[in-house]
Scaffold this motif. Structure first.
Motif, PDB file in Angstrom:
ATOM      1  N   ARG A  30       0.860  -1.166  -0.163  1.00  0.00           N
ATOM      2  CA  ARG A  30       0.018   0.140   0.071  1.00  0.00           C
ATOM      3  C   ARG A  30       0.753   1.177  -0.122  1.00  0.00           C
ATOM      4  N   GLU A  52      -6.982   2.664  -3.894  1.00  0.00           N
ATOM      5  CA  GLU A  52      -8.266   1.999  -2.839  1.00  0.00           C
ATOM      6  C   GLU A  52      -9.596   2.680  -3.164  1.00  0.00           C
ATOM      7  N   ASP A  54     -13.333   2.906  -4.259  1.00  0.00           N
ATOM      8  CA  ASP A  54     -14.394   2.258  -4.519  1.00  0.00           C
ATOM      9  C   ASP A  54     -15.718   2.713  -4.719  1.00  0.00           C
ATOM     10  N   TYR A  80     -11.774  -2.771  -4.756  1.00  0.00           N
ATOM     11  CA  TYR A  80     -10.955  -1.774  -4.274  1.00  0.00           C
ATOM     12  C   TYR A  80      -9.686  -1.754  -5.215  1.00  0.00           C
ATOM     13  N   ASP A  82      -6.100  -0.977  -6.830  1.00  0.00           N
ATOM     14  CA  ASP A  82      -4.908  -0.059  -5.894  1.00  0.00           C
ATOM     15  C   ASP A  82      -4.811   1.119  -6.479  1.00  0.00           C
TER      16      ASP A  82
END
Length: 171
Positions: A30, A52, A54, A80, A82
């Motif tokens: 992340r 992430e 959504d 989600y 990247d």
């Protein structure tokens, strides 16, 4: 599509030039995707770059019931990506990127299924291009490109060649 993929190559070049410390210290995926997204921003003026993310406008980004892609949430429907390159309010979805560290030994299938779904023109949230990147400490160890809901062999080969020409891949 090659124009957008050339921008990804430029962002990767900047990422590897400036983020060697993070790669050397083997930080989490992340953290790497966030820093890579930072390098996407100057390449895509007029677009928002998110990690992430959504949503599609006001709606939650969800796969259709019965999809093969599993997720982290309890309903196993929300996804989600990247990194996404999009326009939030319209919505207009250009590019979805899935990033893996070379040390990740989990099967590729999850990311591949996700990119097939994210680029599927029959789904309401289709991205124009999907890119799967496996990041090694000094170069990209693997890449794939997805368009229209499938692995795009010709574009993947072209993109791999561009990465190699830019000194960003070994093979």
């Amino acid at each position: 599509m090659q124009t957008e993929l050339n921008k990804v190559v430029t962002a990767l070049h900047e990422f590897y030039a400036r983020e060697a410390y993070l790669l050397e210290k083997d930080v989490g995926e992340r953290a790497l995707t966030h820093r890579l997204a930072v390098h996407f921003e100057p390449q895509f003026p007029g677009w928002e770059i998110d990690c992430e993310y959504d949503r599609l406008g006001d709606r939650t980004l969800r796969l259709p019931h019965g999809s093969t892609v599993s997720t982290d949430d309890h309903l196993a429907k929300s996804i989600y990506p990247d990194i996404v390159v999009h326009q939030r309010a319209i919505p207009n979805n250009l590019l979805a990127v899935e990033v893996r560290k070379a040390a990740n030994h989990q099967p590729l299938e999850h990311d591949q299924h996700k990119l097939r779904a994210l680029t599927d023109p029959h789904l309401w949230f289709a991205y124009w291009i999907g890119v799967l990147l496996t990041l090694g400490k000094t170069h990209v160890t693997m890449s794939e490109v997805y368009t229209s809901g499938v692995y795009d062999q010709a574009l993947s080969g072209w993109f791999a060649g561009r990465l190699k020409d830019a000194g960003l891949s070994a093979g």
